[in-house]
Design an enzyme around this catalytic site. Sequence first.
Site, mmCIF file in Angstrom:
data_model
loop_
_atom_site.group_PDB
_atom_site.id
_atom_site.type_symbol
_atom_site.label_atom_id
_atom_site.label_comp_id
_atom_site.label_asym_id
_atom_site.label_seq_id
_atom_site.Cartn_x
_atom_site.Cartn_y
_atom_site.Cartn_z
ATOM 1 C CB THR A 128 -6.149 5.165 5.784
ATOM 2 O OG1 THR A 128 -5.889 4.075 4.888
ATOM 3 C CG2 THR A 128 -6.760 4.628 7.057
ATOM 4 N N GLY A 129 -8.360 4.923 3.496
ATOM 5 C CA GLY A 129 -9.589 4.338 2.956
ATOM 6 C C GLY A 129 -9.819 4.857 1.550
ATOM 7 N N GLY B 290 -10.174 7.105 -1.085
ATOM 8 C CA GLY B 290 -9.870 8.532 -1.130
ATOM 9 C C GLY B 290 -10.980 9.370 -1.722
ATOM 10 C CB THR C 57 -1.097 6.015 -0.212
ATOM 11 O OG1 THR C 57 -1.804 4.804 -0.466
ATOM 12 C CG2 THR C 57 -1.597 7.090 -1.159
ATOM 13 N NE ARG D 39 -7.795 7.113 -6.725
ATOM 14 C CZ ARG D 39 -7.465 6.856 -5.460
ATOM 15 N NH1 ARG D 39 -6.190 6.689 -5.134
ATOM 16 N NH2 ARG D 39 -8.387 6.766 -4.536
ATOM 17 C CB VAL D 40 -4.505 12.414 -7.619
ATOM 18 C CG1 VAL D 40 -4.040 12.971 -6.282
ATOM 19 C CG2 VAL D 40 -3.383 12.529 -8.657
ATOM 20 N N GLY D 41 -5.592 10.223 -5.267
ATOM 21 C CA GLY D 41 -6.536 10.049 -4.161
ATOM 22 C C GLY D 41 -6.472 11.213 -3.186
ATOM 23 C CG ASP D 42 -7.597 10.279 0.813
ATOM 24 O OD1 ASP D 42 -7.120 9.362 0.100
ATOM 25 O OD2 ASP D 42 -7.760 10.161 2.037
ATOM 26 C CB THR E 88 -2.965 5.859 3.315
ATOM 27 O OG1 THR E 88 -3.561 5.827 2.026
ATOM 28 C CG2 THR E 88 -2.200 7.154 3.477
ATOM 29 C CB SER F 185 -0.872 0.065 1.250
ATOM 30 O OG SER F 185 -1.419 -1.166 1.550
HETATM 31 N N1 ASP Z 1 -6.669 6.826 0.713
HETATM 32 C C1 ASP Z 1 -5.875 6.091 -0.243
HETATM 33 C C2 ASP Z 1 -6.297 6.470 -1.636
HETATM 34 O O1 ASP Z 1 -7.476 6.575 -1.876
HETATM 35 C C3 ASP Z 1 -5.917 4.604 -0.088
HETATM 36 C C4 ASP Z 1 -6.134 4.064 1.313
HETATM 37 O O2 ASP Z 1 -5.785 4.689 2.302
HETATM 38 O O3 ASP Z 1 -6.671 2.957 1.440
HETATM 39 O O4 ASP Z 1 -5.444 6.593 -2.469
#
Ligand code: ASP
Length: 346
Positions: free
Chosen positions: A247-248, A250, A214, A224-227, A196, A94
């Site tokens: 985390t999770g 995004g 992450t 793609r860009v997450g949070d 993350t 991850s």
């Molecule tokens: N938050 C991260 C993302 O969406 C992934 C994660 O923390 O599970 O890129």
Amino acid sequence: MKIPRRAFIGSSLVALADGSLAAANSKSGSQKKSGKGVQREADPSAKPPLVISTWPFGKPANDRTLEVFRSGKSGLDAVEQGVRLAEADLSNPSVGLGGIPAAHGVVQLDACIMSGPGHKAGSVAAVEGFKHPVSIARRVMEETRHVMLVGEGAQRFARERKFEEGPAVTPGQKAAWENWKKAQEAEKAKAPNHDTIALLMLSPSGDIFGACSTSGWGYKIPGRVGDSPIIGGGLYVDNAVGGAGATGIGENVMRYCGSFLVVEFMRQGMSPTEACLATLHRIASMDPKGYDLSINFIALDKRGRFGAAGTGQGFQYSVACDDFSKVLQSPGVTQKPVGPLGGNRL
Ligand code: ASP
């Protein structure tokens, strides 16, 4: 990430008025009313230096952060080095170059860093082939007038500064990706895990620092860009109040400025756990998916209180200070609250 429900290490669970569960290993042992006559202990607190991070793999990162800080380095150095430890672990799918690649078979990394003093931030996203995106983010913060660099531009910036390069993808992840490709062609591909490391530190002088890194959503669309690298999304620090990280999924955090909201709720007087819970309830109240969000927050405040909460069963997070270093289970939320957290403060 689906985790087995483990024993709540070094702590106990207390039912809240909203039906959720909260950590109750307060050092002060003080109790307060949480509405409708239900008593719960105040959020746990610890004397700084105090470090909190997401997931059990945050524990060695916390320990590294404290070790670096105790050696006389700055809080910023400490959080950077803590997150670098996670990035260097190629067995972690991850974070760092051991991560699950994007759909084109190449790992794309997102990271950011924040300093409470000076309210400074740096960030990079969709970076390929560099081992330590958190350190590139720090250089963006310190050496440019910008906050965020992405993709090719971030890579050029890193190459010019001779940042350590690494493989596009590890052999193990490449083999898994090839299987995923075949399954996807047969429309049988399962969504892979993603996590993350978000890490926050409160120093003895009351300063707050944070860092986040992450490889993001496995097999994501390239670009793609997450949070996680989004300031206020996956990480936020306000030196007058506290810090939060996420985390999770995004997409379910960044549309709501999740970490910023946690900090704002703490500014209004909520404890870290209450602020994480309130943020989850706020997001669930607005999102068409309700509580089916797979998102989690950690938080600490200026007073040394810390907490976390997640949707569903909650999640595991790590905390370290001079007296202990442990993994805790956060409360989880699955439904709309009744009582104080259901009021218009949300
Ligand atoms: N938050 C991260 C993302 O969406 C992934 C994660 O923390 O599970 O890129």
